[in-house]
Design an enzyme around this catalytic site. Structure first.
Site, PDB file in Angstrom:
ATOM      1  CB  THR A   1      -1.336   3.870  10.352  1.00 13.56           C
ATOM      2  OG1 THR A   1      -2.430   2.946  10.368  1.00 13.56           O
ATOM      3  CG2 THR A   1      -0.505   3.658   9.104  1.00 13.56           C
TER       4      THR A   1
ATOM      5  CB  ILE B   1       1.150  -1.198   6.564  1.00 11.90           C
ATOM      6  CG1 ILE B   1       2.333  -1.902   5.906  1.00 11.90           C
ATOM      7  CG2 ILE B   1       1.136   0.273   6.161  1.00 11.90           C
ATOM      8  CD1 ILE B   1       2.177  -2.106   4.422  1.00 11.90           C
ATOM      9  CE1 TYR B   2      -6.774   0.285   9.591  1.00 13.08           C
ATOM     10  CE2 TYR B   2      -6.308  -0.960  11.594  1.00 13.08           C
ATOM     11  CZ  TYR B   2      -7.114  -0.093  10.885  1.00 13.08           C
ATOM     12  OH  TYR B   2      -8.249   0.408  11.467  1.00 13.08           O
ATOM     13  N   GLY B   3      -1.579  -1.561  11.474  1.00 13.51           N
ATOM     14  CA  GLY B   3      -1.352  -1.492  12.919  1.00 13.51           C
ATOM     15  C   GLY B   3      -0.355  -0.413  13.302  1.00 13.51           C
TER      16      GLY B   3
END
Length: 265
Positions: free
Chosen positions: A157, A153-155
Site C-alpha cells: 500500500t 500488504i502494508y508495504g
C-alpha cells in the site's frame, strides 16, 4: 495563517502534527473515525489554543461522501483549506500473506490506499476550485522499495502511494495545487508497537533497531510541521530520518543508549 485538515489526527503522529500546526498559529480540522474521540481532542486543543482555531468532524477515509463532508465542514468553518494531510493508516500483524484475515486485507487497502486516493480526489477538486492548496501523503515502510517478511500488504500500500504522488505531480503540473510527500521515519506509536508480540524474541531483536533509529511523536512532529509550512513547490519531500542521519545513529549507537519503550516494561 493556513487552514489544515489532517486525517487520523485523534492520536499518534496525526495528533502531534495538529498540535504543532496550532502552535504555529494555523487553524486545524481534527478527524478520525470516532466523533467522541474527535470531540475530546477538539476540546483539549480549544482549551490550549482557542475554540476559533480548531474544529473537528468524524470521517471514515474509505468513504468518499464522508471525505467530501469533511472538506465542506472545513470550508464552512474556516473558508478555505490550504493543506490536506493524508495521515490515517492502519497496519496488520506481521505474518505471511496467506495467514492474514481476508477482511483485514480489504480493510488495510481501503484505508492506506483507497482512502488516500479518495481523499486526494476530494482535496484536488476543492483546491482546483479555490485555485491553491497542498496535499501531503505519508510515506511508510515499503515506499522506497524496502521489503520484509510479514510486511507484504502494508508495504504494497505504501509503495503504491509513492506512485500516486509522482503521477499526481505530473497531472497537476502548471496548476496552483501541489502534491508532496511526508516521511516521518520510525515513530513510536501504537501503530508501530501493535505489529509485534512484545514478549517475543522477534520484538527484542527489532526493538534494538527501533531504539537506534526511532523517535517520539514529540520529537518528530514539530520538525515536520516547520518543513511543511516552509514548502512552496510541488514534488517536495519532507523527511525526518534521512540516510545520513541513520548512518550517524548506527555509528554512535554504542555511546548513546536509548530506550523508547521503557513504559512497556
Amino acid at each position: 495563517m493556513k487552514t489544515v485538515i489532517i486525517t487520523g489526527s485523534t492520536r499518534g503522529i496525526g495528533k502531534g502534527l495538529a498540535e504543532n500546526f496550532l502552535k504555529q498559529g494555523c487553524k486545524v480540522v481534527i478527524t478520525g473515525r470516532s466523533q467522541a474521540q474527535v470531540d475530546e481532542v477538539v476540546t483539549q486543543f480549544a482549551g490550549q489554543f482557542g475554540i476559533q482555531q480548531v474544529s473537528g468532524l468524524a470521517c471514515d477515509v474509505s468513504s468518499y461522501d464522508q471525505l467530501q463532508a469533511l472538506w465542506d465542514h472545513a470550508v464552512a468553518t474556516f473558508s478555505t483549506v490550504d493543506i490536506w494531510i493524508n495521515n490515517a493508516g492502519i497496519s496488520l500483524p506481521r505474518k505471511p500473506l496467506e495467514q492474514q484475515d481476508p477482511a483485514a486485507i480489504h480493510s488495510i487497502i481501503a484505508t492506506n490506499l483507497a482512502g488516500v486516493m479518495l481523499a486526494s480526489s476530494v482535496a484536488l477538486k476543492g483546491m482546483k476550485t479555490q485555485n491553491h492548496g497542498q496535499i501531503w501523503n505519508m510515506e511508510g515502510f515499503g515506499s522506497n522499495d524496502a521489503t520484509q517478511p510479514g510486511m507484504t500488504i502494508y508495504g504494497a500500500t505504501k509503495r503504491a502511494v509513492t506512485y500516486l504522488n509522482k503521477s499526481l505531480q505530473k497531472e497537476l503540473k502548471g496548476t496552483a495545487v501541489q502534491v508532496n510527500t511526508l516521511s516521518p521515519g520510525i515513530v513510536v506509536t501504537d501503530l508501530l508497537v501493535g505489529d509485534y508480540d512484545t514478549s517475543s524474541a522477534e520484538w527484542l531483536k527489532v526493538k534494538k533497531i527501533f531504539n537506534i533509529l526511532g523517535d517520539t511523536v514529540e520529537t518528530v512532529t514539530p520538525w515536520l510541521v516547520k518543513g511543511i509550512l516552509a514548502t512552496d513547490k510541488s514534488g517536495t519531500k519532507v523527511a525526518w530520518l534521512t540516510n545520513g542521519k541513520a548512518f550517524v545513529r548506527f555509528m554512535t549507537a554504542g555511546f548513546n543508549k536509548r530506550d523508547l519503550f521503557s513504559d512497556l516494561g
